[in-house]
Design an enzyme around this catalytic site. Sequence first.
Site, PDB file in Angstrom:
ATOM      1  N   ARG A 105      33.180  17.189 -24.478  1.00 21.37           N
ATOM      2  CA  ARG A 105      32.807  15.808 -24.126  1.00 21.37           C
ATOM      3  C   ARG A 105      33.317  14.843 -25.207  1.00 21.37           C
ATOM      4  O   ARG A 105      33.723  13.721 -24.899  1.00 21.37           O
ATOM      5  CB  ARG A 105      31.283  15.668 -23.969  1.00 21.37           C
ATOM      6  N   HIS A 133      37.530  16.101 -16.209  1.00 21.32           N
ATOM      7  CA  HIS A 133      36.080  16.315 -16.117  1.00 21.32           C
ATOM      8  C   HIS A 133      35.662  17.346 -17.148  1.00 21.32           C
ATOM      9  O   HIS A 133      36.371  18.332 -17.370  1.00 21.32           O
ATOM     10  CB  HIS A 133      35.722  16.855 -14.722  1.00 21.32           C
ATOM     11  N   THR A 143      32.556   7.837 -20.428  1.00 24.79           N
ATOM     12  CA  THR A 143      32.717   7.698 -18.980  1.00 24.79           C
ATOM     13  C   THR A 143      33.276   6.324 -18.617  1.00 24.79           C
ATOM     14  O   THR A 143      34.203   6.224 -17.815  1.00 24.79           O
ATOM     15  CB  THR A 143      31.354   7.883 -18.288  1.00 24.79           C
ATOM     16  N   GLU A 147      28.701  24.760 -12.567  1.00 20.28           N
ATOM     17  CA  GLU A 147      30.058  24.370 -12.189  1.00 20.28           C
ATOM     18  C   GLU A 147      31.012  25.567 -12.223  1.00 20.28           C
ATOM     19  O   GLU A 147      31.897  25.685 -11.367  1.00 20.28           O
ATOM     20  CB  GLU A 147      30.544  23.240 -13.111  1.00 20.28           C
ATOM     21  N   PHE A 178      30.893   3.208  -4.753  1.00 20.41           N
ATOM     22  CA  PHE A 178      32.252   3.668  -5.059  1.00 20.41           C
ATOM     23  C   PHE A 178      32.464   5.152  -4.789  1.00 20.41           C
ATOM     24  O   PHE A 178      33.544   5.681  -5.050  1.00 20.41           O
ATOM     25  CB  PHE A 178      32.624   3.325  -6.511  1.00 20.41           C
ATOM     26  N   ARG A 185      40.691  10.351 -22.668  1.00 16.68           N
ATOM     27  CA  ARG A 185      40.604   9.182 -21.784  1.00 16.68           C
ATOM     28  C   ARG A 185      41.098   7.931 -22.509  1.00 16.68           C
ATOM     29  O   ARG A 185      41.795   7.101 -21.923  1.00 16.68           O
ATOM     30  CB  ARG A 185      39.169   9.014 -21.279  1.00 16.68           C
TER      31      ARG A 185
HETATM   32  O1  CDP Z   1      32.989  12.222 -15.747  1.00 19.22           O
HETATM   33  P1  CDP Z   1      31.743  11.805 -16.497  1.00 19.22           P
HETATM   34  O2  CDP Z   1      30.739  12.936 -16.645  1.00 19.22           O
HETATM   35  O3  CDP Z   1      32.077  11.151 -17.809  1.00 19.22           O
HETATM   36  O4  CDP Z   1      31.029  10.650 -15.636  1.00 19.22           O
HETATM   37  P2  CDP Z   1      30.095  10.711 -14.326  1.00 19.22           P
HETATM   38  O5  CDP Z   1      29.088   9.622 -14.463  1.00 19.22           O
HETATM   39  O6  CDP Z   1      29.595  12.090 -14.074  1.00 19.22           O
HETATM   40  O7  CDP Z   1      31.080  10.249 -13.168  1.00 19.22           O
HETATM   41  C1  CDP Z   1      31.943  11.147 -12.540  1.00 19.22           C
HETATM   42  C2  CDP Z   1      33.269  10.456 -12.264  1.00 19.22           C
HETATM   43  O8  CDP Z   1      33.088   9.416 -11.305  1.00 19.22           O
HETATM   44  C3  CDP Z   1      33.890   9.764 -13.464  1.00 19.22           C
HETATM   45  O9  CDP Z   1      34.578  10.662 -14.313  1.00 19.22           O
HETATM   46  C4  CDP Z   1      34.817   8.762 -12.795  1.00 19.22           C
HETATM   47  O10 CDP Z   1      36.006   9.397 -12.312  1.00 19.22           O
HETATM   48  C5  CDP Z   1      33.974   8.345 -11.583  1.00 19.22           C
HETATM   49  N1  CDP Z   1      33.187   7.116 -11.829  1.00 19.22           N
HETATM   50  C6  CDP Z   1      33.655   5.898 -11.355  1.00 19.22           C
HETATM   51  O11 CDP Z   1      34.718   5.849 -10.720  1.00 19.22           O
HETATM   52  N2  CDP Z   1      32.937   4.748 -11.581  1.00 19.22           N
HETATM   53  C7  CDP Z   1      31.779   4.781 -12.270  1.00 19.22           C
HETATM   54  N3  CDP Z   1      31.087   3.645 -12.484  1.00 19.22           N
HETATM   55  C8  CDP Z   1      31.280   6.013 -12.747  1.00 19.22           C
HETATM   56  C9  CDP Z   1      32.004   7.162 -12.512  1.00 19.22           C
HETATM   57 MG    MG Z   2      29.621  13.848 -15.206  1.00 17.81          MG
END
Ligand code: CDP
Ligand code: MG
Length: 134
Positions: A85, A115, A91, A126, A57, A102
């Site tokens: 967070r 994010h 997530t 970052e 993805f 979210r």
């Molecule tokens: O944003 P976060 O740190 O919570 O999650 P991440 O695992 O670092 O993933 C980054 C971003 O990728 C997520 O915020 C989603 O927008 C996207 N993502 C997704 O579309 N499908 C997944 N299975 C995991 C992440």
């Molecule tokens: Mg992340």
Amino acid sequence: MERTCIILKPDALKRRLAGKIISRIEDKGYIIADARMLRLDEAILREHYSHLVDKPFFPDIVAYMVSGPVLAMIVEGENAVLGMRQIIGATHFEDVTAGTIRGDYAFNTEQNLIHGSDSKESAELEIERFFARR
Ligand code: CDP
Ligand code: MG
């Protein structure tokens, strides 16, 4: 004082939710120390989401994140990394709870509005990536 890197993603701006989300950050007691509008490209996303580049993805994430401007912010306060967070929420959509950003505004895992850095080390990297270097 701890700091973290927050990014309001393109859907947050398109849906005119920036004000509401920034209010939640300020209500928690955090300070917006710096902010800039950016247009991200695939190169910076390959760095920022390096842990996801091999996922099937990943192209969808790139398409989403370049679909409009984002608002990058440096947010400061006590325990800012973990505290942000917590108010951002989980997530994966199935784990998201109401009362989080979210949980209250997003309706799938990908287009999740915001994010937040996942550690103090990530936060500093970052902030360098989105503020110092550009
Ligand atoms: O944003 P976060 O740190 O919570 O999650 P991440 O695992 O670092 O993933 C980054 C971003 O990728 C997520 O915020 C989603 O927008 C996207 N993502 C997704 O579309 N499908 C997944 N299975 C995991 C992440
Ligand atoms: Mg992340």
